[in-house]
Motif scaffolding. Sequence first.
Motif, mmCIF file in Angstrom:
data_model
loop_
_atom_site.group_PDB
_atom_site.id
_atom_site.type_symbol
_atom_site.label_atom_id
_atom_site.label_comp_id
_atom_site.label_asym_id
_atom_site.label_seq_id
_atom_site.Cartn_x
_atom_site.Cartn_y
_atom_site.Cartn_z
ATOM 1 N N GLU A 236 0.940 -1.070 0.044
ATOM 2 C CA GLU A 236 -0.124 -0.029 0.244
ATOM 3 C C GLU A 236 0.593 1.055 -0.472
ATOM 4 O O GLU A 236 0.449 2.663 -0.607
ATOM 5 C CB GLU A 236 -0.960 -0.315 1.184
ATOM 6 C CG GLU A 236 -1.722 1.069 0.990
ATOM 7 C CD GLU A 236 -3.351 1.543 -0.259
ATOM 8 O OE1 GLU A 236 -3.583 2.222 -0.362
ATOM 9 O OE2 GLU A 236 -3.003 0.545 -0.883
ATOM 10 N N ARG A 237 2.064 1.216 0.679
ATOM 11 C CA ARG A 237 3.177 2.331 0.563
ATOM 12 C C ARG A 237 3.570 2.316 -0.794
ATOM 13 O O ARG A 237 3.808 3.804 -1.077
ATOM 14 C CB ARG A 237 3.835 2.055 1.971
ATOM 15 C CG ARG A 237 5.069 3.404 2.374
ATOM 16 C CD ARG A 237 3.837 4.299 2.940
ATOM 17 N NE ARG A 237 5.012 5.765 3.207
ATOM 18 C CZ ARG A 237 5.271 6.359 2.148
ATOM 19 N NH1 ARG A 237 4.653 6.803 0.933
ATOM 20 N NH2 ARG A 237 6.416 7.216 3.051
ATOM 21 N N ARG B 219 2.096 1.560 -3.636
ATOM 22 C CA ARG B 219 1.066 2.475 -4.672
ATOM 23 C C ARG B 219 0.784 3.307 -4.361
ATOM 24 O O ARG B 219 0.421 3.735 -5.051
ATOM 25 C CB ARG B 219 0.092 1.561 -4.378
ATOM 26 C CG ARG B 219 -0.644 1.358 -4.886
ATOM 27 C CD ARG B 219 -2.521 0.598 -5.551
ATOM 28 N NE ARG B 219 -1.493 -0.780 -5.862
ATOM 29 C CZ ARG B 219 -1.129 -1.750 -5.236
ATOM 30 N NH1 ARG B 219 -2.037 -1.881 -3.916
ATOM 31 N NH2 ARG B 219 -1.184 -3.515 -5.134
ATOM 32 N N ASN B 220 0.704 3.879 -3.019
ATOM 33 C CA ASN B 220 0.275 5.350 -2.644
ATOM 34 C C ASN B 220 1.311 5.742 -1.647
ATOM 35 O O ASN B 220 1.653 6.125 -1.089
ATOM 36 C CB ASN B 220 -1.119 5.501 -1.612
ATOM 37 C CG ASN B 220 -1.803 4.558 -2.205
ATOM 38 O OD1 ASN B 220 -2.456 4.932 -3.953
ATOM 39 N ND2 ASN B 220 -1.920 3.156 -2.292
ATOM 40 N N ILE C 230 2.235 9.342 -1.642
ATOM 41 C CA ILE C 230 2.295 10.657 -1.039
ATOM 42 C C ILE C 230 1.404 10.289 0.171
ATOM 43 O O ILE C 230 1.346 10.861 1.320
ATOM 44 C CB ILE C 230 0.849 11.813 -2.083
ATOM 45 C CG1 ILE C 230 1.731 11.515 -3.429
ATOM 46 C CG2 ILE C 230 0.045 12.621 -1.532
ATOM 47 C CD1 ILE C 230 0.690 12.238 -4.635
ATOM 48 N N ALA C 231 0.433 9.785 0.113
ATOM 49 C CA ALA C 231 -0.129 8.765 2.001
ATOM 50 C C ALA C 231 1.586 9.045 2.589
ATOM 51 O O ALA C 231 2.033 8.566 3.071
ATOM 52 C CB ALA C 231 -0.307 7.724 1.559
#
Length: 286
Positions: free
Chosen positions: A278-279, A281-282, A284-285
């Motif tokens: 998840e990190r 893949r995203n 900006i989060a």
Amino acid sequence: MFNLLVRAGGWEGRHGSMSADRMLRWTDEAIALMFGSATVLDLDELIKLPTLFAEETNHPRHPQFARVGRIFGAVARGRDIHIEYAFDSDIPAIPQDQLIAMAPQLDISLRNRGLDELDQTHWAVKNVDLYRILLTSHRPGRHAPSAFKLPEPHVLDSSQVSAMMPFSPPFNGVYDAIRRAAEAVGMRCDRVDGIWENHAVIQDVISLIDRSAFVVCDCTGRNPNVFYEIGIAHSLGKEVILITQSGEDIPFDLRHIRYLPYLNNGEGLAGLQAQLTERLRNPIAR
């Protein structure tokens, strides 16, 4: 042309706002008319311009820096203009004293009616080629490292992830989880013990970090080599992801940075893989 955004407290993160009544201040009237009026702004056109993000000088925070970047989105909500932005990592931060020195070239007013333009929060548009001024006037120098060499020219591989961690059997499963997370998003992960490109190991470490889009660092056990590599990755402006089996292994100077905790067992490593996927893949989060 370029946007000049000045705000008390400076700019951090990727989101900010500007009061609508501060729009197009310190802007030549003819230029302002190109982007609408104070009540009806053409935000889509405004955000096409490169942007200089600066901090009010009368709210000193030492040291103060300006950054160059782009605005990717702007929307009016009530009395504020909310923006999403990012800094250009290829352009070094500009110390406030250098910005003030370049102010006349950038059409930034100093001591107009007793006020500096940099003393007021506002959004202005300047009819100046920002990049030309930076190329001719902003030439920050730095000492070359003596312990290693930075690869020249710099080549960033957007699909490269690197893992900085102890090289011992208890971490083999952790490394496998990191590699699987990278593969899940179409990337690949390498560790320096699988690379032999230079005579000195430290040079392979630097080269791997330098070309990586993400650097995953395992702080478990407070391995000194890993912390040295974290410092290098942060200095090179890399997207660093900290992981650890114990929050106690995150030193004080890094505790302001979020980290991913995990347990070194089947269930824990599966959870780590999911979090890393998840990190990656995203990015900006936060």
